[in-house]
Design a protein around this motif. Structure first.
Motif, mmCIF file in Angstrom:
data_model
loop_
_atom_site.group_PDB
_atom_site.id
_atom_site.type_symbol
_atom_site.label_atom_id
_atom_site.label_comp_id
_atom_site.label_asym_id
_atom_site.label_seq_id
_atom_site.Cartn_x
_atom_site.Cartn_y
_atom_site.Cartn_z
ATOM 1 N N TYR A 11 0.801 -1.219 0.000
ATOM 2 C CA TYR A 11 0.000 0.000 0.000
ATOM 3 C C TYR A 11 0.837 1.273 0.000
ATOM 4 N N ASP A 12 2.089 1.134 -0.459
ATOM 5 C CA ASP A 12 2.946 2.290 -0.721
ATOM 6 C C ASP A 12 3.206 3.131 0.521
ATOM 7 N N VAL A 13 3.328 2.479 1.659
ATOM 8 C CA VAL A 13 3.663 3.174 2.906
ATOM 9 C C VAL A 13 5.176 3.075 3.120
ATOM 10 N N PRO A 14 5.911 4.198 3.128
ATOM 11 C CA PRO A 14 7.371 4.146 3.322
ATOM 12 C C PRO A 14 7.727 3.476 4.640
ATOM 13 N N LEU A 15 8.946 2.940 4.710
ATOM 14 C CA LEU A 15 9.371 2.171 5.873
ATOM 15 C C LEU A 15 10.534 2.841 6.590
ATOM 16 N N LEU A 16 10.446 2.868 7.916
ATOM 17 C CA LEU A 16 11.518 3.352 8.773
ATOM 18 C C LEU A 16 11.969 2.206 9.668
ATOM 19 N N TYR A 17 13.221 1.788 9.535
ATOM 20 C CA TYR A 17 13.800 0.743 10.376
ATOM 21 C C TYR A 17 14.658 1.409 11.457
ATOM 22 N N LEU A 18 14.421 1.029 12.705
ATOM 23 C CA LEU A 18 15.224 1.502 13.828
ATOM 24 C C LEU A 18 15.925 0.286 14.417
ATOM 25 N N CYS A 19 17.233 0.194 14.178
ATOM 26 C CA CYS A 19 17.971 -1.031 14.473
ATOM 27 C C CYS A 19 18.727 -0.942 15.790
ATOM 28 N N ASP A 20 18.437 -1.883 16.676
ATOM 29 C CA ASP A 20 19.219 -2.069 17.897
ATOM 30 C C ASP A 20 19.020 -3.515 18.335
ATOM 31 N N THR A 21 19.791 -4.413 17.734
ATOM 32 C CA THR A 21 19.573 -5.840 17.975
ATOM 33 C C THR A 21 20.890 -6.606 17.993
ATOM 34 N N LYS A 44 12.845 3.368 1.829
ATOM 35 C CA LYS A 44 13.250 2.788 3.112
ATOM 36 C C LYS A 44 14.378 3.629 3.708
ATOM 37 N N GLN A 45 14.227 3.950 4.974
ATOM 38 C CA GLN A 45 15.289 4.617 5.722
ATOM 39 C C GLN A 45 15.652 3.717 6.899
ATOM 40 N N SER A 46 16.946 3.446 7.050
ATOM 41 C CA SER A 46 17.408 2.589 8.135
ATOM 42 C C SER A 46 18.293 3.396 9.076
ATOM 43 N N VAL A 47 18.007 3.324 10.368
ATOM 44 C CA VAL A 47 18.774 4.051 11.373
ATOM 45 C C VAL A 47 19.429 3.036 12.313
ATOM 46 N N VAL A 48 20.763 3.063 12.391
ATOM 47 C CA VAL A 48 21.476 2.221 13.344
ATOM 48 C C VAL A 48 21.511 2.992 14.665
ATOM 49 N N ALA A 86 31.238 4.844 8.765
ATOM 50 C CA ALA A 86 31.043 6.038 7.950
ATOM 51 C C ALA A 86 32.310 6.371 7.172
ATOM 52 N N SER A 87 33.467 6.160 7.797
ATOM 53 C CA SER A 87 34.736 6.426 7.131
ATOM 54 C C SER A 87 34.901 5.544 5.898
ATOM 55 N N GLU A 88 34.433 4.312 6.001
ATOM 56 C CA GLU A 88 34.528 3.376 4.886
ATOM 57 C C GLU A 88 33.300 3.440 3.976
ATOM 58 N N VAL A 89 32.434 4.418 4.227
ATOM 59 C CA VAL A 89 31.220 4.664 3.445
ATOM 60 C C VAL A 89 30.321 3.426 3.427
ATOM 61 N N VAL A 90 30.354 2.658 4.503
ATOM 62 C CA VAL A 90 29.398 1.564 4.660
ATOM 63 C C VAL A 90 28.013 2.150 4.916
ATOM 64 N N ILE A 91 27.965 3.184 5.735
ATOM 65 C CA ILE A 91 26.714 3.899 5.971
ATOM 66 C C ILE A 91 26.826 5.279 5.333
ATOM 67 N N ALA A 111 18.180 -7.989 8.231
ATOM 68 C CA ALA A 111 16.726 -7.929 8.415
ATOM 69 C C ALA A 111 16.234 -6.499 8.574
ATOM 70 N N MET A 112 17.083 -5.635 9.149
ATOM 71 C CA MET A 112 16.680 -4.256 9.420
ATOM 72 C C MET A 112 17.110 -3.306 8.311
ATOM 73 N N SER A 113 17.150 -3.825 7.099
ATOM 74 C CA SER A 113 17.399 -3.039 5.889
ATOM 75 C C SER A 113 18.726 -2.303 5.938
ATOM 76 N N GLY A 114 19.787 -3.073 6.217
ATOM 77 C CA GLY A 114 21.121 -2.508 6.211
ATOM 78 C C GLY A 114 21.597 -2.156 4.817
ATOM 79 N N PRO A 115 22.870 -1.754 4.684
ATOM 80 C CA PRO A 115 23.372 -1.231 3.415
ATOM 81 C C PRO A 115 23.154 -2.136 2.204
#
Length: 592
Positions: free
Chosen positions: A428-438, A470-474, A551-556, A485-489
């Motif tokens: 239904y075209d609802v954007p996704l926000l993943y908040l990762c702490d696992t 999709k936006q993923s926040v570590v 971030a230095s290695e541009v993984v995120i 599972a939490m929509s990583g890179p």
């Protein structure tokens, strides 16, 4: 035949109705008030139909014998409709308050009020009960108004919707041929109109003594679930349970996109307690077998639990506000609101220690619009939060690990819940926000038996296949396959944002040191020296997995000050609102 009409009818109206119905049904007719007082009567003598009033006959030039207005024929029809609107036998209506529920037409009034548009099939099964004088006490239990199932259209919270609703006063809401036909037509029309469907269920299942003609037919009750499948992902299907929904009736709520159960009155099960006892010998009551608590905590089939009928409507009103009318449209936006609490507090909420618990809702409340969060399946798979919310008025689906429950490790139930939620949001075209702490997927014999690999792959598959932004926040820990599972890179998110507390690794420092250096450390006899070495290795490892290294290695993509997270997400969801993603050309995947 005795016909009841309202007490305020005149004698002339009563006589006109009696004459019209005597001619139509070729039977003697007595018209009585709701209290049983006789108002008029007419006898059928085998002659021509009697008439009262009307326009002049164009062929003969005769003049009308009364002022223009409703004819006896129309008044008879109105009386028939009024009788249908009463529903089943009065004794069953009288039982509803003690059962904690409304009569079905009062329920529709609660839901739609003046926004009720029209009903289809009001006269279904009319010939099966009315002409034979079903108003007599002897035949009262055989009344089948609307065949016990109502369908139609209405406006709900500003949205046009199709609806169906069982009438529990008619054979306990059971389904038979005419009601099944109405149900199927409603679904098929929804496929054509692209409008949402509301199922207001209160049914004991198929009418066993009338199963010929609707059970196994090509256009019988089995077609319900075929149509559910065709509608799935095309238009939102929302089901509310108001009573026991047994056997075939129990499939509609589980086929729907969202299911709301009303506490203390609703239940769903593949078979009734009596049938369960016959088959298995188990003695159990309906609430223990399939009540709201069962499906909220254990099966996960209930998305929301309402305290009463009014609350059920409120929940659905909130729910539908996040959803478009169909898969061709976008979810409706509202005016944005500031978060309930200040985003400046986020960093203080997330503990420095990766092993200390906290409530992820304390982060969510500082990111989303105030009062916009609606959590689904909150008692099932608590290690993952699945919720709708808004960011600057834009609906988003939130998939968030919950460190307050089992450290946020992903168990099978949580993986299944999140996979289904991601799949529905994408439909239904609802954007996704993943908040990762696992710390990742849980390990052990118990979860292996419960299918951690099977359920885990579904979450990874749903995340991989989702084409919405999709936006993923570590937020903190992103260990093992949890980051997948939490929509990583690697999972095609529009952005992966890190907070300064974030870490991405195959496993946490303690486990890693034990795995790699266990033998070397065991050879150190001095406890102080061993502790010093462990601490040094731990610090080296944490530097290696720190979000700054990523971030230095541009993984995120970026490290964001927690106080700016809300604004950052606003900007990114707005910018990527029209992103287009293509999946490989194939019929469909095989995972879900």
């Amino acid at each position: 035949m005795r016909v009841r009409i309202s007490d305020d009818a005149t004698d002339a109206q009563a006589r006109a109705i009696a004459e019209a119905m005597a001619s139509q049904y070729r039977d003697d007719v007595t018209v009585v008030t709701e209290d049983g007082d006789e108002l008029g009567s007419a006898s059928y003598d085998g002659g021509s139909d009697a008439t009262a009033g009307g326009r002049a006959d164009a062929a003969t030039g005769t003049e009308p014998d009364a002022a223009l207005g409703p004819t006896a024929r129309e008044e008879a029809l109105v009386a028939e409709i009024d009788e249908i609107l009463e529903g089943g036998p009065e004794k069953y209506r009288d039982q509803l308050p003690d059962q904690g529920k409304l009569f079905v037409r009062d329920r529709l009034d609660l839901w739609f009020g003046d926004d009720f548009l029209f009903e289809d099939g009001k006269f279904a099964a009319f010939d099966d009960w009315h002409p034979d004088g079903a108003n007599t006490d002897a035949d009262d239990d055989d009344r089948l108004p609307a065949d016990g199932l109502l369908t139609g259209a209405a406006e709900f919270e500003g949205r046009d919707v199709h609806f169906m609703a069982n009438d529990y006063t008619v054979k306990r809401g059971s389904m038979a041929a005419k009601g099944v036909e109405k149900f199927l037509r409603m679904q098929q029309r929804a496929l054509k109109t692209g409008k949402p469907v509301l199922y207001l269920m209160d049914s004991s299942g198929g009418r066993i003594d009338q199963q010929t003609g609707f059970f196994a037919n090509r256009e019988g009750i089995g077609k319900y679930y075929y149509n559910h499948s065709m509608l799935s992902g095309r238009v939102p299907q929302i089901c509310v349970l108001y009573g026991p929904c047994i056997a075939g009736a129990a499939y509609t709520p589980v086929f729907a996109d969202f299911t709301v159960m009303v506490r203390d009155v609703s239940a769903m099960a593949i078979a009734s307690p009596r049938m369960v006892e016959m088959v298995t010998g188990e003695q159990i009551d309906l609430q223990e077998l399939g009540g709201p608590d069962v499906h909220a905590k254990y099966s996960g089939s209930a998305d929301l639990i309402a305290e009463d009928e009014e609350h059920a409507r409120e929940l659905v009103a909130q729910l539908i506000g996040y959803l478009p009318n169909n898969s061709d449209e976008t979810p409706p936006r509202t005016d944005g609101r500031e978060p309930a609490d200040s985003p400046s507090e986020i960093d203080a909420i997330v503990p420095q220690s990766p092993n200390k618990g906290y409530d992820m809702f304390d982060v969510i409340d500082r990111v989303v619009d105030a009062g916009s969060t609606l959590e689904l399946r909150p008692q099932f798979g608590k290690e993952i939060i699945t919720a709708f919310a808004r960011i600057d008025g834009r609906p988003v689906g939130i998939v968030a690990n919950q460190p307050a429950h089992r450290a946020g490790a992903i168990f099978p139930d949580a993986a299944e819940k999140a996979a289904q939620f991601v799949w529905t949001c994408d439909a239904y075209d609802v954007p996704l926000l993943y908040l990762c702490d696992t710390p990742g997927f849980m390990a052990g014999s118990q979860v292996e038996q419960e299918g951690i690999l099977e359920q885990g792959k579904k979450l990874i598959y749903a995340t991989s296949s989702a084409t919405v932004p999709k936006q993923s926040v570590v937020v903190r820990k992103a260990y093992g396959a949890g980051i997948y599972a939490m929509s990583g890179p690697a999972y095609d998110p529009e952005s992966v944002i890190g907070l300064p507390s974030g870490e991405i690794a195959i496993m946490g420092p303690e486990a890693a040191i034990n795995a790699v250096y266990a033998r070397k450390l065991s050879e150190i006899d001095d406890p102080d020296e061993r502790e010093r070495m462990e601490q040094e290795l731990r610090e080296e490892y944490r530097e290696d997995i720190d979000v700054h290294r990523m971030a230095s290695e541009v993984v995120i993509d970026e490290i964001v000050p927690p106080s700016d997270l809300r604004e950052e997400l606003e900007a990114r969801f707005a910018f990527y609102e029209t992103v287009e993603k293509d999946l490989p050309d194939k019929k469909h995947g095989t995972i879900l």
